[in-house]
Design a protein around this motif. Sequence first.
Motif, PDB file in Angstrom:
ATOM      1  N   LEU A  27       0.836  -1.202   0.000  1.00 47.95           N
ATOM      2  CA  LEU A  27       0.000   0.000   0.000  1.00 47.95           C
ATOM      3  C   LEU A  27       0.870   1.251   0.000  1.00 47.95           C
ATOM      4  O   LEU A  27       0.585   2.216  -0.720  1.00 47.95           O
ATOM      5  CB  LEU A  27      -0.930  -0.009   1.216  1.00 47.95           C
ATOM      6  CG  LEU A  27      -1.878   1.177   1.351  1.00 47.95           C
ATOM      7  CD1 LEU A  27      -2.773   1.285   0.125  1.00 47.95           C
ATOM      8  CD2 LEU A  27      -2.717   1.050   2.618  1.00 47.95           C
ATOM      9  N   ARG A  28       1.944   1.246   0.796  1.00 48.40           N
ATOM     10  CA  ARG A  28       2.851   2.396   0.799  1.00 48.40           C
ATOM     11  C   ARG A  28       3.454   2.615  -0.591  1.00 48.40           C
ATOM     12  O   ARG A  28       3.546   3.747  -1.072  1.00 48.40           O
ATOM     13  CB  ARG A  28       3.966   2.191   1.836  1.00 48.40           C
ATOM     14  CG  ARG A  28       3.499   2.320   3.275  1.00 48.40           C
ATOM     15  CD  ARG A  28       4.679   2.535   4.205  1.00 48.40           C
ATOM     16  NE  ARG A  28       5.644   1.432   4.099  1.00 48.40           N
ATOM     17  CZ  ARG A  28       5.574   0.311   4.797  1.00 48.40           C
ATOM     18  NH1 ARG A  28       4.580   0.133   5.664  1.00 48.40           N
ATOM     19  NH2 ARG A  28       6.490  -0.627   4.664  1.00 48.40           N
ATOM     20  N   GLU A  32       3.017   5.925  -2.859  1.00 48.45           N
ATOM     21  CA  GLU A  32       4.225   6.670  -3.216  1.00 48.45           C
ATOM     22  C   GLU A  32       4.361   6.814  -4.731  1.00 48.45           C
ATOM     23  O   GLU A  32       4.876   7.818  -5.224  1.00 48.45           O
ATOM     24  CB  GLU A  32       5.454   5.981  -2.630  1.00 48.45           C
ATOM     25  CG  GLU A  32       5.566   6.157  -1.115  1.00 48.45           C
ATOM     26  CD  GLU A  32       6.601   5.228  -0.488  1.00 48.45           C
ATOM     27  OE1 GLU A  32       7.237   4.450  -1.241  1.00 48.45           O
ATOM     28  OE2 GLU A  32       6.760   5.274   0.750  1.00 48.45           O
ATOM     29  N   GLN A  33       3.906   5.803  -5.486  1.00 45.53           N
ATOM     30  CA  GLN A  33       3.936   5.918  -6.948  1.00 45.53           C
ATOM     31  C   GLN A  33       3.005   6.996  -7.451  1.00 45.53           C
ATOM     32  O   GLN A  33       3.228   7.587  -8.514  1.00 45.53           O
ATOM     33  CB  GLN A  33       3.537   4.576  -7.587  1.00 45.53           C
ATOM     34  CG  GLN A  33       4.660   3.613  -7.772  1.00 45.53           C
ATOM     35  CD  GLN A  33       4.349   2.605  -8.867  1.00 45.53           C
ATOM     36  OE1 GLN A  33       5.238   1.979  -9.375  1.00 45.53           O
ATOM     37  NE2 GLN A  33       3.104   2.454  -9.267  1.00 45.53           N
ATOM     38  N   GLU A 237      -5.556   0.169  -7.342  1.00 45.96           N
ATOM     39  CA  GLU A 237      -4.267  -0.281  -6.835  1.00 45.96           C
ATOM     40  C   GLU A 237      -4.226  -0.343  -5.307  1.00 45.96           C
ATOM     41  O   GLU A 237      -3.625  -1.240  -4.727  1.00 45.96           O
ATOM     42  CB  GLU A 237      -3.152   0.630  -7.343  1.00 45.96           C
ATOM     43  CG  GLU A 237      -2.839   0.456  -8.805  1.00 45.96           C
ATOM     44  CD  GLU A 237      -2.167  -0.872  -9.081  1.00 45.96           C
ATOM     45  OE1 GLU A 237      -0.936  -0.953  -9.034  1.00 45.96           O
ATOM     46  OE2 GLU A 237      -2.903  -1.859  -9.330  1.00 45.96           O
ATOM     47  N   GLU A 238      -4.885   0.615  -4.634  1.00 46.09           N
ATOM     48  CA  GLU A 238      -4.816   0.600  -3.172  1.00 46.09           C
ATOM     49  C   GLU A 238      -5.583  -0.584  -2.585  1.00 46.09           C
ATOM     50  O   GLU A 238      -5.167  -1.181  -1.585  1.00 46.09           O
ATOM     51  CB  GLU A 238      -5.310   1.922  -2.573  1.00 46.09           C
ATOM     52  CG  GLU A 238      -6.811   2.185  -2.669  1.00 46.09           C
ATOM     53  CD  GLU A 238      -7.235   2.789  -3.985  1.00 46.09           C
ATOM     54  OE1 GLU A 238      -8.367   3.297  -4.042  1.00 46.09           O
ATOM     55  OE2 GLU A 238      -6.451   2.758  -4.957  1.00 46.09           O
ATOM     56  N   GLN A 245      -1.480  -7.724   1.134  1.00 42.96           N
ATOM     57  CA  GLN A 245      -1.084  -7.850   2.540  1.00 42.96           C
ATOM     58  C   GLN A 245      -1.888  -8.941   3.226  1.00 42.96           C
ATOM     59  O   GLN A 245      -1.339  -9.777   3.959  1.00 42.96           O
ATOM     60  CB  GLN A 245      -1.283  -6.506   3.256  1.00 42.96           C
ATOM     61  CG  GLN A 245      -0.861  -6.499   4.718  1.00 42.96           C
ATOM     62  CD  GLN A 245      -1.969  -6.892   5.698  1.00 42.96           C
ATOM     63  OE1 GLN A 245      -3.151  -6.912   5.338  1.00 42.96           O
ATOM     64  NE2 GLN A 245      -1.591  -7.202   6.919  1.00 42.96           N
ATOM     65  N   GLN A 246      -3.180  -8.970   2.971  1.00 45.63           N
ATOM     66  CA  GLN A 246      -4.031  -9.982   3.570  1.00 45.63           C
ATOM     67  C   GLN A 246      -3.651 -11.383   3.088  1.00 45.63           C
ATOM     68  O   GLN A 246      -3.601 -12.333   3.873  1.00 45.63           O
ATOM     69  CB  GLN A 246      -5.488  -9.690   3.214  1.00 45.63           C
ATOM     70  CG  GLN A 246      -6.080  -8.516   3.959  1.00 45.63           C
ATOM     71  CD  GLN A 246      -6.535  -8.901   5.353  1.00 45.63           C
ATOM     72  OE1 GLN A 246      -7.564  -9.536   5.554  1.00 45.63           O
ATOM     73  NE2 GLN A 246      -5.732  -8.531   6.334  1.00 45.63           N
ATOM     74  N   PHE A 247      -3.370 -11.497   1.794  1.00 50.09           N
ATOM     75  CA  PHE A 247      -3.106 -12.810   1.217  1.00 50.09           C
ATOM     76  C   PHE A 247      -1.859 -13.449   1.821  1.00 50.09           C
ATOM     77  O   PHE A 247      -1.748 -14.675   1.888  1.00 50.09           O
ATOM     78  CB  PHE A 247      -2.971 -12.695  -0.306  1.00 50.09           C
ATOM     79  CG  PHE A 247      -3.451 -13.912  -1.024  1.00 50.09           C
ATOM     80  CD1 PHE A 247      -2.562 -14.875  -1.486  1.00 50.09           C
ATOM     81  CD2 PHE A 247      -4.812 -14.122  -1.214  1.00 50.09           C
ATOM     82  CE1 PHE A 247      -3.016 -16.009  -2.133  1.00 50.09           C
ATOM     83  CE2 PHE A 247      -5.275 -15.245  -1.873  1.00 50.09           C
ATOM     84  CZ  PHE A 247      -4.375 -16.200  -2.325  1.00 50.09           C
ATOM     85  N   ARG A 248      -0.905 -12.628   2.263  1.00 50.39           N
ATOM     86  CA  ARG A 248       0.285 -13.173   2.928  1.00 50.39           C
ATOM     87  C   ARG A 248      -0.071 -13.941   4.183  1.00 50.39           C
ATOM     88  O   ARG A 248       0.684 -14.798   4.633  1.00 50.39           O
ATOM     89  CB  ARG A 248       1.262 -12.044   3.278  1.00 50.39           C
ATOM     90  CG  ARG A 248       2.101 -11.569   2.131  1.00 50.39           C
ATOM     91  CD  ARG A 248       3.396 -10.913   2.652  1.00 50.39           C
ATOM     92  NE  ARG A 248       3.123  -9.770   3.513  1.00 50.39           N
ATOM     93  CZ  ARG A 248       2.857  -8.550   3.085  1.00 50.39           C
ATOM     94  NH1 ARG A 248       2.794  -8.310   1.782  1.00 50.39           N
ATOM     95  NH2 ARG A 248       2.654  -7.561   3.924  1.00 50.39           N
ATOM     96  N   HIS A 249      -1.222 -13.620   4.774  1.00 50.88           N
ATOM     97  CA  HIS A 249      -1.606 -14.244   6.045  1.00 50.88           C
ATOM     98  C   HIS A 249      -2.613 -15.375   5.876  1.00 50.88           C
ATOM     99  O   HIS A 249      -3.100 -15.919   6.874  1.00 50.88           O
ATOM    100  CB  HIS A 249      -2.181 -13.179   6.976  1.00 50.88           C
ATOM    101  CG  HIS A 249      -1.193 -12.130   7.392  1.00 50.88           C
ATOM    102  ND1 HIS A 249      -0.254 -12.344   8.380  1.00 50.88           N
ATOM    103  CD2 HIS A 249      -0.973 -10.870   6.935  1.00 50.88           C
ATOM    104  CE1 HIS A 249       0.489 -11.266   8.527  1.00 50.88           C
ATOM    105  NE2 HIS A 249       0.073 -10.358   7.656  1.00 50.88           N
TER     106      HIS A 249
END
Length: 392
Positions: A27-28, A32-33, A237-238, A245-249
């Motif tokens: 998300l950051r 930033e992009q 994109e956000e 991030q969720q999918f990592r967990h």
Amino acid sequence: MTLDKRLGLRFLPYGANYLDWSDMSELRHAVEQGVLFRYQTESESMASLLERRVAEKLGAAHVLAVHNCTEALRLALVSTRPRVGDPVHIPAVTFVAVAGAVLSTGLIPVPVDVDETFSLDTSLLPPDTQRVIVAHMEGTVAGLPEGVPYVIEDAAQALGAAFPDGRRAGTRGYAGTFSFHHNKVLTSGEGGLLVTQDPRAWEVMRCYHDHGSARVPGRYPTWNEGAYYGENFVTSEEVAAIQLQQFRHLDEILAGLERHYAIACEELPDRSDITPLPRAAGDAKISLRFRLESRELRDAAVARLTERSIANWTLGKYLLPEHPVLTSRRSLYADGFPWNLADGVPRGISRDGFARTRALLDRTLCVPLSPELSEADQRIAAKTLRQTLETL
């Protein structure tokens, strides 16, 4: 003191408990992009990265990120190239969004009665059935009908669940749909995924979801030769970044649910009037489901659990044959579309007018499991549940 007060917990389901600013690198990066539209990023978009990771994890050939699961259902239906007024057989017990997706596509929903697990009873389907939506309710992996050309798996509540052969829920049918709504396994508030193994279906889905044309990243807009109309279901994109991030967990959440389920099963009270509904090995165990002896006992359990701040829910609101969307057959179109095309299409399919299903729903109670808790706190939660049920 109740468990939620002792631990300072909020009643946040599953993935919502894993939202963490320190874990939001995607998300950051997207912020930033300064480009939040997926087709104008200079590098691989967050949406494309999400789709690639989901495909690898689920074993799906093609994945498309969209705004929500209802849109994913609509896309799956449109890609079958139906005729307006065609029937779509759906479970009699599921969220009304399934019926809404069918109707908004110009098709007619036909509720089909369910079995003891609240999965669509495939034995009731007519022999000429063309389109079926099968819902994996409460993480329970439902059986799929044989010989139906277009079987769409609504896996909104079953992300990560698996069939006995190891294939993931949502990947065995013609198409599968997933939800990132707040109450699902993973969440971005809203959001959806559509998966398919069919390359031709994929081409239709990805074009229709962006005004009828396949887009070239960095060269938006581009138009296909002979483009047909479509809609705008393109994710941002956000949202895709939060979903990454969720999918990592996902594995962590599924393992936590599995552990809490096993602990809770060890602690269940030995009562003949309260029967836990079994879960298969591949189910996403988002809740404990109980079948109680009577509606009165179920209501007493709801009151007692609520009094002790133990989250719970019932399933009567999911009985579609009694939902006003289907009973009233109202439409925003002046000619009543698409209900005006429903002549000859049955209002529902059931051996007993859904009487048995109503009775089952009246006696069913669900208690969510908490993957974010430590094993010690899951044991406390299980003991608290047992003690509460023992007082009924």
